[in-house]
Design a protein around this motif. Structure first.
Motif, PDB file in Angstrom:
ATOM      1  N   TYR A 177      -5.861   5.377   4.632  1.00  0.00           N
ATOM      2  CA  TYR A 177      -5.566   3.960   4.841  1.00  0.00           C
ATOM      3  C   TYR A 177      -4.081   3.770   4.525  1.00  0.00           C
ATOM      4  CZ  TYR A 177     -10.638   3.207   4.891  1.00  0.00           C
ATOM      5  OH  TYR A 177     -11.982   3.243   5.191  1.00  0.00           O
ATOM      6  N   LEU A 178      -3.309   3.410   5.521  1.00  0.00           N
ATOM      7  CA  LEU A 178      -1.856   3.428   5.427  1.00  0.00           C
ATOM      8  C   LEU A 178      -1.318   2.249   4.615  1.00  0.00           C
ATOM      9  CD1 LEU A 178      -1.084   4.421   9.126  1.00  0.00           C
ATOM     10  CD2 LEU A 178      -1.291   5.925   7.135  1.00  0.00           C
ATOM     11  N   HIS A 179      -0.678   2.559   3.495  1.00  0.00           N
ATOM     12  CA  HIS A 179      -0.084   1.505   2.676  1.00  0.00           C
ATOM     13  C   HIS A 179       1.037   0.806   3.448  1.00  0.00           C
ATOM     14  CE1 HIS A 179      -2.455   3.159  -0.477  1.00  0.00           C
ATOM     15  NE2 HIS A 179      -1.729   4.261  -0.617  1.00  0.00           N
ATOM     16  N   ILE A 188      -7.159 -11.193   7.944  1.00  0.00           N
ATOM     17  CA  ILE A 188      -8.298 -10.319   8.222  1.00  0.00           C
ATOM     18  C   ILE A 188      -9.332 -10.476   7.110  1.00  0.00           C
ATOM     19  CG2 ILE A 188      -9.036  -7.914   8.508  1.00  0.00           C
ATOM     20  CD1 ILE A 188      -6.305  -7.325   9.690  1.00  0.00           C
ATOM     21  N   ALA A 189     -10.601 -10.471   7.492  1.00  0.00           N
ATOM     22  CA  ALA A 189     -11.682 -10.678   6.526  1.00  0.00           C
ATOM     23  C   ALA A 189     -11.606  -9.654   5.396  1.00  0.00           C
ATOM     24  CB  ALA A 189     -13.028 -10.581   7.228  1.00  0.00           C
ATOM     25  N   GLU A 190     -11.992 -10.084   4.196  1.00  0.00           N
ATOM     26  CA  GLU A 190     -11.964  -9.205   3.033  1.00  0.00           C
ATOM     27  C   GLU A 190     -12.876  -8.001   3.259  1.00  0.00           C
ATOM     28  OE1 GLU A 190     -12.854  -9.386  -1.785  1.00  0.00           O
ATOM     29  OE2 GLU A 190     -13.024 -11.196  -0.556  1.00  0.00           O
ATOM     30  N   GLY A 191     -12.340  -6.827   2.918  1.00  0.00           N
ATOM     31  CA  GLY A 191     -13.103  -5.594   3.101  1.00  0.00           C
ATOM     32  C   GLY A 191     -12.846  -4.909   4.419  1.00  0.00           C
ATOM     33  N   LEU A 192     -12.134  -5.580   5.333  1.00  0.00           N
ATOM     34  CA  LEU A 192     -11.856  -4.997   6.655  1.00  0.00           C
ATOM     35  C   LEU A 192     -10.364  -4.871   6.918  1.00  0.00           C
ATOM     36  CD1 LEU A 192     -14.496  -6.942   8.815  1.00  0.00           C
ATOM     37  CD2 LEU A 192     -14.678  -4.631   7.884  1.00  0.00           C
ATOM     38  N   ALA A 193      -9.563  -4.939   5.870  1.00  0.00           N
ATOM     39  CA  ALA A 193      -8.109  -4.958   6.044  1.00  0.00           C
ATOM     40  C   ALA A 193      -7.487  -3.571   6.187  1.00  0.00           C
ATOM     41  CB  ALA A 193      -7.458  -5.695   4.873  1.00  0.00           C
ATOM     42  N   ALA A 194      -8.210  -2.526   5.802  1.00  0.00           N
ATOM     43  CA  ALA A 194      -7.634  -1.181   5.831  1.00  0.00           C
ATOM     44  C   ALA A 194      -7.291  -0.773   7.255  1.00  0.00           C
ATOM     45  CB  ALA A 194      -8.609  -0.185   5.220  1.00  0.00           C
ATOM     46  N   ALA A 225     -15.123  15.728  -0.117  1.00  0.00           N
ATOM     47  CA  ALA A 225     -15.102  14.437   0.572  1.00  0.00           C
ATOM     48  C   ALA A 225     -13.723  13.824   0.390  1.00  0.00           C
ATOM     49  CB  ALA A 225     -16.170  13.502  -0.004  1.00  0.00           C
ATOM     50  N   TYR A 226     -13.177  13.286   1.487  1.00  0.00           N
ATOM     51  CA  TYR A 226     -11.882  12.607   1.403  1.00  0.00           C
ATOM     52  C   TYR A 226     -12.118  11.105   1.309  1.00  0.00           C
ATOM     53  CZ  TYR A 226      -7.294  10.767   2.697  1.00  0.00           C
ATOM     54  OH  TYR A 226      -6.104  10.085   2.696  1.00  0.00           O
ATOM     55  N   HIS A 227     -11.459  10.466   0.332  1.00  0.00           N
ATOM     56  CA  HIS A 227     -11.585   9.028   0.115  1.00  0.00           C
ATOM     57  C   HIS A 227     -10.271   8.374   0.549  1.00  0.00           C
ATOM     58  CE1 HIS A 227     -15.273   9.702  -2.305  1.00  0.00           C
ATOM     59  NE2 HIS A 227     -14.657  10.830  -2.615  1.00  0.00           N
ATOM     60  N   PRO A 228     -10.269   7.744   1.725  1.00  0.00           N
ATOM     61  CA  PRO A 228      -9.008   7.282   2.316  1.00  0.00           C
ATOM     62  C   PRO A 228      -8.331   6.148   1.558  1.00  0.00           C
ATOM     63  CG  PRO A 228     -10.880   6.537   3.628  1.00  0.00           C
ATOM     64  CD  PRO A 228     -11.424   7.496   2.614  1.00  0.00           C
ATOM     65  N   ALA A 229      -9.089   5.288   0.914  1.00  0.00           N
ATOM     66  CA  ALA A 229      -8.474   4.168   0.196  1.00  0.00           C
ATOM     67  C   ALA A 229      -7.700   4.653  -1.025  1.00  0.00           C
ATOM     68  CB  ALA A 229      -9.537   3.151  -0.223  1.00  0.00           C
ATOM     69  N   GLU A 230      -8.280   5.619  -1.739  1.00  0.00           N
ATOM     70  CA  GLU A 230      -7.636   6.136  -2.964  1.00  0.00           C
ATOM     71  C   GLU A 230      -6.784   7.372  -2.683  1.00  0.00           C
ATOM     72  OE1 GLU A 230     -10.888   5.794  -2.496  1.00  0.00           O
ATOM     73  OE2 GLU A 230     -11.470   4.063  -3.720  1.00  0.00           O
ATOM     74  N   HIS A 231      -6.925   7.960  -1.489  1.00  0.00           N
ATOM     75  CA  HIS A 231      -6.235   9.201  -1.112  1.00  0.00           C
ATOM     76  C   HIS A 231      -6.515  10.301  -2.127  1.00  0.00           C
ATOM     77  CE1 HIS A 231      -3.524  11.751   1.048  1.00  0.00           C
ATOM     78  NE2 HIS A 231      -2.676  11.876   0.036  1.00  0.00           N
ATOM     79  N   VAL A 232      -7.808  10.536  -2.355  1.00  0.00           N
ATOM     80  CA  VAL A 232      -8.232  11.590  -3.278  1.00  0.00           C
ATOM     81  C   VAL A 232      -9.378  12.380  -2.641  1.00  0.00           C
ATOM     82  CG1 VAL A 232      -7.578  10.268  -5.325  1.00  0.00           C
ATOM     83  CG2 VAL A 232      -9.928  10.135  -4.453  1.00  0.00           C
ATOM     84  N   LEU A 233      -9.621  13.567  -3.202  1.00  0.00           N
ATOM     85  CA  LEU A 233     -10.735  14.414  -2.798  1.00  0.00           C
ATOM     86  C   LEU A 233     -11.746  14.484  -3.937  1.00  0.00           C
ATOM     87  CD1 LEU A 233      -8.736  17.449  -1.320  1.00  0.00           C
ATOM     88  CD2 LEU A 233      -9.918  15.688   0.017  1.00  0.00           C
TER      89      LEU A 233
END
Length: 356
Positions: A177-179, A188-194, A225-233
Motif C-alpha cells: 500500500y503506497l504511502h 474515500i470510505a474508511e477502510g478502502l483508502a489503500a 505472508a506479506y502484509h501490505p499495510a504494515e510492509h512486513v512478513l
C-alpha cells in the motif's frame, strides 16, 4: 447416504449427463438410473444396499457415505462450478524430475503442432483504410520503456541469492500500500483508502500474496505472508520438502528459483461489495495487473521473471494455510538471476538430440 454436492446434471435426450466437476468425471445415465437418482435426491434414506443401481451410483461417486462440507460461496452456483471445476489440473502423472518434464512437454508440443494452426493474427483486408502510425520512439534513460522491452519469461535460473533490500522494494512496489498515494484518499470510505501501483476492482485490493523464499539474504527459507499495510512478513510454513517443481505441475526447471509469490484472491471481499458473480472476473483481472506489475518491477531491479498458473490447488492451499477458506490461489510469479534462456537447458539438449 448422501448425494455428492459436486454434481452438475445436464439433460441430453435420451440420457442424463451427470458431471462430477470436482473430480472431472462424467457419467451418462439412462431412464432407469436417472429415475432412481431422482428418488435418492428427494430422499437419500431410500438407499438400498441390495439394489444394483444404488450400489453402482455409490461406486461411481454420485452417492457418498459421508457428508461433504461445502465451502462458503457468496456468488451463484455457476461461478462455483467453474471455480472448483478448474482446480487441480487432471494429470495422470506429474513429472518427477526435469528430464521427465522435458520429454512430456516436447511430446505435448509435437501433438499440438500436428493440428492446423489457428490464424496467427486478425486478418487485414487490403481494401480497408489504413492509417499509418508514426515510428515508435523510446525516450532515452526511460526506466519504464527499459522494463517493458527487457521483460522476458525465463526458464533457466542460477539460484543466486537475492538481497532483502531488493525483495523489500519488489514487494512494496508490486503489492504494498503506497504511502506516496496517501493524499489521494480524500473522500474515500474508511477502510478502502489503500492504493497499490496496480488498479483493483472497487478499490478492494482483493488480491494478496505469499512469499516463497528459497534463497534470500537474511531470510530463513520458507513460506511467508506479506502484509501490505504494515510492509512486513510473517512466517506461515517452512520451505516445502518436495522440490518446487513438484508443486507447480512438474515444472522442475524452476527448482532453484530464489523467490516466488503465490497471488491469492479474497473472494469474501468481492462478495461483500459485488453480489453478482460477474465480479468473479475481477479477481483474475486484478491478479493479472499485479502479475504484470511484479514482472516490470523485477525487470527494473535487474532480474528475470517466470510465471505459471499450473499448480495443485489443494497442495498450495495447505502450504499457505488457507484451505477451506474464501481465499484462493490464482497465480504464481517468480524472479531471480537468469542466463536469459526462454527454454531450460534440458529442453535445449533434448531438442538437439531429436534433431541429430
Amino acid at each position: 447416504m448422501h448425494i455428492n454436492p459436486h454434481l452438475f446434471i445436464l439433460p441430453r435426450t435420451p440420457a442424463q449427463i451427470v458431471w462430477n466437476y470436482k473430480d472431472h468425471i462424467q457419467h451418462e445415465l439412462d431412464y432407469d438410473y436417472s429415475k432412481r437418482l431422482g428418488q435418492l435426491i428427494n430422499n437419500p434414506d431410500l438407499f438400498n444396499s441390495g439394489n444394483t443401481i444404488d450400489i453402482q451410483l455409490l461406486n461411481a461417486g454420485i452417492l457418498t457415505v459421508s457428508k461433504t462440507d461445502n465451502t462458503e460461496w457468496g456468488w451463484d452456483e455457476l461461478s462455483k462450478i467453474y471455480h472448483i471445476g478448474t482446480q487441480n489440473i487432471p494429470c495422470k502423472h506429474i513429472p518427477q524430475n526435469i528430464h521427465e518434464w522435458t520429454r512430456e512437454y516436447l511430446d505435448h508440443c509435437n501433438e499440438v503442432l500436428a493440428a492446423p494452426l489457428p490464424p496467427a493474427r486478425r486478418m487485414l483486408d487490403n481494401a480497408s483504410t489504413r492509417i499509418e502510425l508514426p515510428t515508435p520512439t523510446t525516450p532515452a534513460h526511460d526506466n519504464l520503456t527499459h522494463a517493458l522491452t527487457q521483460r522476458k519469461t525465463c526458464r533457466s535460473f542460477t539460484g543466486a541469492v537475492l538481497s532483502l533490500n531488493d525483495v523489500s522494494s519488489l514487494l512494496y512496489l508490486s503489492f504494498g500500500y503506497l504511502h506516496e498515494r496517501d493524499s489521494s484518499a480524500d473522500g474515500i470510505a474508511e477502510g478502502l483508502a489503500a492504493r497499490r501501483s496496480s488498479p483493483s476492482g472497487g478499490g478492494l485490493n482483493a488480491c494478496e500474496c505469499f512469499l516463497l523464499a528459497q534463497n534470500i539474504e537474511g531470510l530463513e527459507p520458507g513460506v511467508y505472508a506479506y502484509h501490505p499495510a504494515e510492509h512486513v512478513l510473517t512466517p506461515v510454513n517452512p520451505w516445502p520438502q518436495a522440490p518446487l517443481g513438484q508443486l507447480l505441475g512438474g515444472q522442475h526447471f524452476i527448482n532453484n528459483l530464489p523467490l516466488g509469490l503465490f497471488i491469492t484472491a479474497r473472494f469474501d471481499k468481492l462478495w461483500w461489495k459485488y453480489q453478482h458473480s460477474r465480479a468473479y472476473r475481477m479477481a483474475f483481472v486484478e491478479a493479472g495487473h499485479l502479475s504484470q506489475t511484479f514482472q516490470l518491477v523485477a525487470t527494473a531491479l535487474g532480474f528475470n521473471t517466470w510465471l505459471t498458473g499450473a499448480f495443485a490447488d489443494d497442495q498450495v492451499e495447505s502450504l499457505l494455510k488457507i484451505e477451506g477458506s474464501a481465499e484462493q490461489p490464482l497465480f504464481f510469479v517468480g524472479c531471480g538471476e537468469s542466463d536469459g534462456q526462454a527454454m531450460c537447458q534440458e529442453m535445449l539438449d533434448l531438442l538437439r538430440e531429436e534433431q541429430s
